[in-house]
Design an enzyme around this catalytic site. Structure first.
Site, PDB file in Angstrom:
ATOM      1  N   THR A 191       0.826  -1.202   0.000  1.00 40.08           N
ATOM      2  CA  THR A 191       0.000   0.000   0.000  1.00 40.08           C
ATOM      3  C   THR A 191       0.859   1.251   0.000  1.00 40.08           C
ATOM      4  O   THR A 191       0.658   2.176   0.770  1.00 40.08           O
ATOM      5  CB  THR A 191      -1.004   0.026   1.162  1.00 40.08           C
ATOM      6  N   GLU A 277      -0.056   2.182  10.915  1.00 39.61           N
ATOM      7  CA  GLU A 277      -1.367   2.294  11.578  1.00 39.61           C
ATOM      8  C   GLU A 277      -1.262   1.924  13.060  1.00 39.61           C
ATOM      9  O   GLU A 277      -0.897   0.795  13.410  1.00 39.61           O
ATOM     10  CB  GLU A 277      -2.381   1.397  10.871  1.00 39.61           C
ATOM     11  N   ASN A 403      -8.279  -0.852  11.689  1.00 37.13           N
ATOM     12  CA  ASN A 403      -8.659  -1.755  10.615  1.00 37.13           C
ATOM     13  C   ASN A 403     -10.027  -2.389  10.805  1.00 37.13           C
ATOM     14  O   ASN A 403     -10.650  -2.826   9.837  1.00 37.13           O
ATOM     15  CB  ASN A 403      -7.571  -2.824  10.425  1.00 37.13           C
TER      16      ASN A 403
END
Length: 408
Positions: A191, A277, A403
């Site tokens: 990503t 994250e 997530n």
């Protein structure tokens, strides 16, 4: 080489814009960027190694291989345009065609990129109206580059951009870039959307050679969560507007350009790891003393991608058994009783393993070292002279929260 303010608009002849056009529900988040060169630029790219590949990845790979020139790039966040079949390819082509029409340039020289939720089609009416909104906003300013860098983010907390200058063949050359990456990051890209601009005069073939050689030690060595994306794209655009004679591989200044690209890409992968994250720490893994580069890379990636190592970093726990275990299951052959391991940060450094056996180290001191925001884990294998570096972040409760709510 000199670091300067700015990003993709720092080199001569590049304009950019970034806006919220309506793809994402949060109106406070920009969701579309446009980057344009005054003249067609030589282009090279590196893309995901996932078997499942997004439509824009397929489209851009063809552009790099068959056209080799690019004058504009359009990027959307919020929708990945992945697993959308032939219609996804048509939508990517339609994005490029609309940019080409709006700018009055050849649509075959327009690159596209998307990031966001997999399995959703692009809202083409919003995409096309967004392009119409972006074109009048195009600017050479530093702020325009900032807007573009903001617009390509998904779960990223902060924008990632950089610019440097150096002298090539008697001319000042500038290199700028913007990048996004926070989750679904695993060695071999993940990503990652990274776009580098330069006003250097250099061929597409040599650009591709430089990028391919650099990616293996930068974007292919970063891990957040062990998941490889379907949309990873790294592209570099060179429009030649610095006015230098074409840079050749045999030129004395060629190594300086290679080093500048390495500096930029390393800065980006460190930023990606730091912005993982839910991350609270970035850690770097240095594996040295291997007989060849590939096995050193393999061991470094095994350590940085281990969830148990990531959890230990979060807890500031010098549980070195997890490091050794990660190396042991990597498939690389080594003698466990020749391994030395050291931890380091601004708080100090400490050897915790010597020849595969624990040292008489102080656990409190080790925890103090591992409590910093940036940490180094060093594994010396005592088998040769080659080394490799990988980057990652800790694994936290917030990663699950982010997530679990990703599509909400």
């Amino acid at each position: 080489m000199k670091i300067i303010p700015g990003g993709v608009t720092a080199p001569a002849g590049f304009r950019a814009a970034g806006l919220h056009v309506g793809i994402r529900r949060n109106k406070l988040k920009k969701d579309m960027a446009l980057l344009v060169s005054d003249v067609p630029a030589h282009v090279a790219g590196a893309f995901t190694q996932n078997m499942v590949q997004a439509a824009p990845v397929i489209y851009d790979r063809r552009l790099c291989q068959n056209v080799g020139m690019c004058q504009a790039l359009v990027v959307n966040s919020g929708v990945a345009n992945t697993c959308t079949g032939e219609q996804g390819i048509h939508d990517a082509e339609a994005m490029a065609a609309h940019v080409g029409k709006s700018l009055g340039i050849d649509p075959s020289t327009v690159a596209v990129a998307s990031t966001g939720v997999i399995g959703m089609r692009l809202p083409m009416d919003v995409i096309q109206s967004g392009i119409d909104m972006l074109v009048p906003e195009l600017s050479y300013s530093i702020d325009a580059g900032v807007d573009a860098a903001e617009a390509i983010k998904t779960t990223d907390i902060y924008k990632k951009e950089i610019a440097v200058t150096l002298e090539i063949k008697g001319q000042q050359v500038t290199i700028g870039g913007m990048c996004k990456g926070s989750g679904m990051i695993n060695p071999n890209l993940g990503t990652v959307l990274s776009f580098i601009t330069t006003d250097l005069n250099i061929s597409s073939e040599l650009l591709g050679k430089v990028l391919k050689a650099d990616v293996v030690d930068t974007y292919n060595m970063v891990s957040v969560d062990g998941d490889m994306s379907t949309n990873d794209t790294v592209m570099i655009f060179a429009n030649g507007m610095a006015g230098n004679e074409e840079l050749l591989e045999t030129d004395d200044d060629f190594p300086a350009f290679v080093e500048a690209i390495r500096y930029i890409n390393r800065a980006f992968v460190r930023a990606i790891a730091s912005d993982g994250e839910g991350a609270t720490k970035m850690f770097q893994v240095d594996v040295s003393g291997m007989p060849d580069k590939d096995t050193a890379r393999h061991l470094a990636k095994a350590i940085v991608a281990s969830n148990l190592v990531k959890c230990a970093m979060y807890g500031a726990d010098a549980n070195w058994g997890r490091i050794v275990c990660a190396m042991g299951q990597s498939g690389v052959k080594f003698d466990p009783y020749r391994v030395d391991i050291e931890i380091a940060s601004v708080a100090g450094h400490l050897e915790i393993v010597k020849h595969g056996v624990t040292t008489d180290y102080d656990e409190k001191e080790a925890s103090h070292i591992l409590s910093e925001k940036q940490i180094k884990l060093k594994a010396h294998m005592n088998m040769g002279d080659e080394m490799a570096t990988a980057w990652g972040c800790d694994l936290t409760y917030d990663y699950i929260k982010i997530n679990a709510d990703y599509r909400k």
